[in-house]
Design an enzyme around this catalytic site. Structure first.
Site, PDB file in Angstrom:
ATOM      1  N   LYS A 192      -2.910  -2.183   6.197  1.00  0.00           N
ATOM      2  CA  LYS A 192      -3.801  -3.166   5.603  1.00  0.00           C
ATOM      3  C   LYS A 192      -4.765  -3.715   6.661  1.00  0.00           C
ATOM      4  CE  LYS A 192      -4.067  -4.873   1.426  1.00  0.00           C
ATOM      5  NZ  LYS A 192      -3.871  -4.139   0.184  1.00  0.00           N
ATOM      6  N   CYS A 212      -0.486  -5.903  21.742  1.00  0.00           N
ATOM      7  CA  CYS A 212       0.622  -5.294  21.009  1.00  0.00           C
ATOM      8  C   CYS A 212       0.362  -3.790  20.902  1.00  0.00           C
ATOM      9  CB  CYS A 212       0.737  -5.895  19.611  1.00  0.00           C
ATOM     10  SG  CYS A 212       1.880  -4.966  18.562  1.00  0.00           S
ATOM     11  N   CYS A 227       4.467  -8.247  14.481  1.00  0.00           N
ATOM     12  CA  CYS A 227       5.752  -7.537  14.516  1.00  0.00           C
ATOM     13  C   CYS A 227       6.900  -8.527  14.398  1.00  0.00           C
ATOM     14  CB  CYS A 227       5.979  -6.814  15.842  1.00  0.00           C
ATOM     15  SG  CYS A 227       4.808  -5.553  16.269  1.00  0.00           S
ATOM     16  N   HIS A 257       0.852  -1.193   0.000  1.00  0.00           N
ATOM     17  CA  HIS A 257       0.000   0.000   0.000  1.00  0.00           C
ATOM     18  C   HIS A 257       0.886   1.241   0.000  1.00  0.00           C
ATOM     19  CE1 HIS A 257       0.779   0.675   4.277  1.00  0.00           C
ATOM     20  NE2 HIS A 257       0.415  -0.582   4.532  1.00  0.00           N
ATOM     21  N   CYS A 312       4.677 -10.798  19.602  1.00  0.00           N
ATOM     22  CA  CYS A 312       3.662 -10.355  18.632  1.00  0.00           C
ATOM     23  C   CYS A 312       3.968 -10.993  17.285  1.00  0.00           C
ATOM     24  CB  CYS A 312       3.642  -8.840  18.475  1.00  0.00           C
ATOM     25  SG  CYS A 312       2.531  -8.338  17.121  1.00  0.00           S
ATOM     26  N   HIS A 369       4.143   1.558   2.033  1.00  0.00           N
ATOM     27  CA  HIS A 369       5.349   0.917   1.503  1.00  0.00           C
ATOM     28  C   HIS A 369       5.947   1.743   0.364  1.00  0.00           C
ATOM     29  CE1 HIS A 369       2.839  -2.657   2.869  1.00  0.00           C
ATOM     30  NE2 HIS A 369       3.812  -2.556   3.757  1.00  0.00           N
ATOM     31  N   LYS A 401      -2.781   5.192  11.612  1.00  0.00           N
ATOM     32  CA  LYS A 401      -1.750   4.727  10.687  1.00  0.00           C
ATOM     33  C   LYS A 401      -2.441   4.028   9.532  1.00  0.00           C
ATOM     34  CE  LYS A 401       2.010   1.443  10.190  1.00  0.00           C
ATOM     35  NZ  LYS A 401       2.519   0.147  10.566  1.00  0.00           N
ATOM     36  N   HIS A 413       0.001  -3.211  16.868  1.00  0.00           N
ATOM     37  CA  HIS A 413      -1.095  -3.843  16.126  1.00  0.00           C
ATOM     38  C   HIS A 413      -2.381  -3.992  16.922  1.00  0.00           C
ATOM     39  CE1 HIS A 413       2.512  -5.142  13.823  1.00  0.00           C
ATOM     40  NE2 HIS A 413       1.713  -4.872  12.821  1.00  0.00           N
TER      41      HIS A 413
HETATM   42  N1  MSP Z   1       9.866  -6.751   7.139  1.00  0.00           N
HETATM   43  C1  MSP Z   1       9.990  -5.707   8.094  1.00  0.00           C
HETATM   44  C2  MSP Z   1      11.193  -4.843   7.807  1.00  0.00           C
HETATM   45  C3  MSP Z   1      12.495  -5.562   7.754  1.00  0.00           C
HETATM   46  S1  MSP Z   1      13.809  -4.500   7.335  1.00  0.00           S
HETATM   47  C4  MSP Z   1      15.160  -5.381   7.637  1.00  0.00           C
HETATM   48  C5  MSP Z   1       8.734  -4.850   8.065  1.00  0.00           C
HETATM   49  N2  MSP Z   1       7.996  -4.922   6.983  1.00  0.00           N
HETATM   50  S2  MSP Z   1       6.616  -4.135   6.749  1.00  0.00           S
HETATM   51  O1  MSP Z   1       6.205  -4.486   5.435  1.00  0.00           O
HETATM   52  O2  MSP Z   1       5.710  -4.413   7.810  1.00  0.00           O
HETATM   53  O3  MSP Z   1       6.942  -2.613   6.853  1.00  0.00           O
HETATM   54  C6  MSP Z   1       7.916  -2.068   6.025  1.00  0.00           C
HETATM   55  C7  MSP Z   1       8.026  -0.587   6.201  1.00  0.00           C
HETATM   56  O4  MSP Z   1       6.810   0.042   5.811  1.00  0.00           O
HETATM   57  C8  MSP Z   1       8.302  -0.136   7.632  1.00  0.00           C
HETATM   58  O5  MSP Z   1       9.354   0.831   7.603  1.00  0.00           O
HETATM   59  C9  MSP Z   1       7.039   0.542   8.046  1.00  0.00           C
HETATM   60  O6  MSP Z   1       7.302   1.611   8.926  1.00  0.00           O
HETATM   61  C10 MSP Z   1       6.550   1.061   6.710  1.00  0.00           C
HETATM   62  N3  MSP Z   1       5.147   1.396   6.744  1.00  0.00           N
HETATM   63  C11 MSP Z   1       4.070   0.569   6.818  1.00  0.00           C
HETATM   64  N4  MSP Z   1       2.951   1.329   6.926  1.00  0.00           N
HETATM   65  C12 MSP Z   1       3.285   2.637   6.913  1.00  0.00           C
HETATM   66  C13 MSP Z   1       2.587   3.849   6.927  1.00  0.00           C
HETATM   67  N5  MSP Z   1       1.275   3.906   7.039  1.00  0.00           N
HETATM   68  N6  MSP Z   1       3.305   4.998   6.793  1.00  0.00           N
HETATM   69  C14 MSP Z   1       4.658   4.994   6.615  1.00  0.00           C
HETATM   70  N7  MSP Z   1       5.345   3.878   6.603  1.00  0.00           N
HETATM   71  C15 MSP Z   1       4.695   2.693   6.835  1.00  0.00           C
HETATM   72  O7  MSP Z   1       8.500  -4.140   9.027  1.00  0.00           O
END
Ligand code: MSP
Length: 507
Positions: A298, A143, A128, A17, A125, A20, A295, A146
């Site tokens: 998904k 958590c 996480c 989304h 969690c 990312h 935040k 979450h």
């Molecule tokens: N797989 C781990 C990261 C491992 S790095 C060695 C992870 N993955 S994640 O897919 O859950 O999140 C990836 C990144 O997306 C994180 O930096 C997280 O902060 C970011 N974001 C997810 N949702 C977000 C928002 N709504 N806004 C900004 N960034 C967000 O964590």
């Protein structure tokens, strides 16, 4: 100078989304800017495919974690292309070459005496993939991120002696205050370290999906240890027959979201020290994109689909919007309405119309030839030191601050059009020189702005720079004045045309 920038690797448990897309866009803007400065850039992104987050999502779908990874990685790769990110490699933690490096480094940590068998008992969690201390737990068993009920885990696994790195970490923070930025995140990480570090599990006994522990194949390496190593392992095999680690390690900057600060600012440097590997130069932490006050995620179901926005408005508009709307480093709300407003007022009117009007005036009053003259001292003065200030902002990873510096000049040029009213000058006899200077100043201003905006909006700025015949797009050329003599300009279709449909609604 080598410049190595990374994004977190994204969990493949769901489709991507806007949250990312955000980090990937910011990292791409940095990478493109550094290339404009002539740096030797390597830009890494990829997917995190092990651990509970993926295993549980796969179970719910009745497929294997590998199948889920294969299915969703397509969307994450597609996202890279669609946001127009110039990544140099896309890592998957399921790559066999990654396994090899993880095993080797973890073995080294063990050989150096930083691993011991133990029993973990406590909260965990699964979303996480994080062990939570009592202090972190919310409402007794939830958590804090979450809001789901935590699992009470008890298992025998291997521990990493994180507690032994308390002092080395404190020293790192004292010697390199910019190791974690912005400052509030540095303080947060340091406070976490100072409150006393507990050892962490390095392996999981119950999970099957992951990199096997080299000395005990019954266990897999804890997903975060495996995931963090991606930044290092990718360089070992991104280019066939070449180990890029001597060239690009240590990383210049890891861009991450604030929810994964502890892993990057505490566990990661400690792991590297334990293995005898240099620590990265910087971890830069951005905030969350919020929808209203929540935040975007998904699981909360309040996401903006970047693919839909790009389909309608193009990637430049999306890139611009997320970096313009939210100060990089803090949290900020985004919305379809906010996007629409910025698209119309800033992209279509302030930049797009400025370009179209300027080109149209040069065509009408000067047959498309850019006058060979100089601009007024006043306008020239307003561009003084601009490139330097933008570079300074970028060096501080203040991506939105850099954009603001540039945008102030976009507004200045619009104001200049109003103040000088070229259409009046065109009617007044004896104002030829003045009109020449105004038109030259506008085209020159557009040229400088467009070079500086290029990392943010590569497509639109390329079209504009092509139309005014500006060939040099390096930072060195982003100086207002006589750097490059422009000849004829050609007409240009609207850079940000009116879009009839509503932007993508929140899903
Ligand atoms: N797989 C781990 C990261 C491992 S790095 C060695 C992870 N993955 S994640 O897919 O859950 O999140 C990836 C990144 O997306 C994180 O930096 C997280 O902060 C970011 N974001 C997810 N949702 C977000 C928002 N709504 N806004 C900004 N960034 C967000 O964590």
């Amino acid at each position: 100078m080598p410049y190595y920038v990374t994004t977190p690797i994204y969990y493949v448990n769901a489709e991507p989304h806007l949250g990312h897309a955000y980090t990937t866009i910011a990292a791409d803007v940095l990478a493109r800017h550094m290339r404009q400065r002539g740096e030797d850039v390597f830009f890494l992104t990829g997917t995190d495919e092990h651990g509970e987050p993926v295993t549980r999502a796969a179970e719910a779908l009745g497929i294997t974690p590998r199948e889920l990874g294969d299915r969703n990685v397509v969307h994450f790769r597609d996202l890279v292309t669609r946001v127009n990110a110039t990544t140099d490699f896309f890592i998957r933690t399921t790559d066999p070459e990654h396994y090899a490096v993880v095993e080797e480094v973890v073995q080294r940590i063990q050989d150096n005496g930083h691993v011991y068998p133990g029993t973990y008992e406590g909260w965990y969690c699964p979303r996480c993939a994080d062990f939570k201390s009592e202090a972190e737990v919310e409402d007794g068993d939830r958590c804090p991120i979450h809001k789901i009920k935590l699992d009470w885990e008890r298992e025998d696994n291997y521990f990493f002696r994180l507690s032994a790195f308390q002092e080395p970490l404190e020293r790192l923070y004292a010697e390199y205050p910019a190791f974690v930025r912005p400052e509030n995140r540095h303080n947060e990480a340091l406070a976490f370290i100072k409150q006393g570090l507990r050892d962490v599990s390095l392996s999981r006994a119950r999970l099957r999906w992951g990199v096997p522990v080299p000395w005990d194949r019954e266990q897999v390496i804890y997903v975060w240890i495996d995931a963090l190593l991606n930044y290092y392992s990718a360089l070992a095999y991104a280019r066939e027959g070449e180990d890029l680690r001597p060239r690009f390690w240590p990383a210049s900057v890891h861009l991450i979201g604030k929810d994964i600060l502890k892993f990057h600012a505490v566990i990661w440097p400690a792991m590297l020290m334990a293995a005898g590997i240099e620590v990265p130069r910087q971890v830069f932490v951005h905030g969350f994109l919020l929808m209203g006050e929540h935040k975007m995620s998904k699981s909360l179901g309040n996401v903006i689909d970047p693919f839909q926005v790009i389909d309608l408005y193009g990637s430049d508009a999306l890139r611009f919007y997320v970096l313009r709307e939210v100060a990089f480093g803090g949290d900020g709300s985004v919305s379809p309405e906010g996007f629409e407003t910025r698209y119309t007022t800033e992209l279509a009117n302030e930049y797009g119309n400025l370009a179209s009007r300027t080109m149209a005036m040069v065509a009408r009053y000067r047959d498309g030839a850019v006058p060979a003259t100089t601009a007024s001292a006043e306008l020239t003065g307003d561009f003084d030191g601009l490139a330097e200030r933008v570079i300074e902002r970028f060096d501080a990873v203040d991506v939105s601050g850099a954009l603001e510096e540039i945008w102030r000049r976009v507004r200045r040029l619009n104001q200049w059009v109003q103040e000088t009213a070229p259409w009046q000058l065109a009617k007044e006899p004896g104002s030829d020189d003045q009109l020449d200077a105004v038109l030259y100043g506008l085209v020159e201003g557009l040229r400088v702005i467009s070079i500086l905006l290029h990392p943010f909006m590569p497509e639109a700025t390329t079209r504009l720079l092509d139309a005014i015949g500006a060939e040099d797009r390096s930072i060195a050329a982003a100086r207002f004045g006589d750097v490059e003599r422009l000849g004829a300009v050609s007409g240009i279709a609207p850079l940000f045309p009116k879009v009839e449909r509503e932007p993508a609604p929140a899903a």
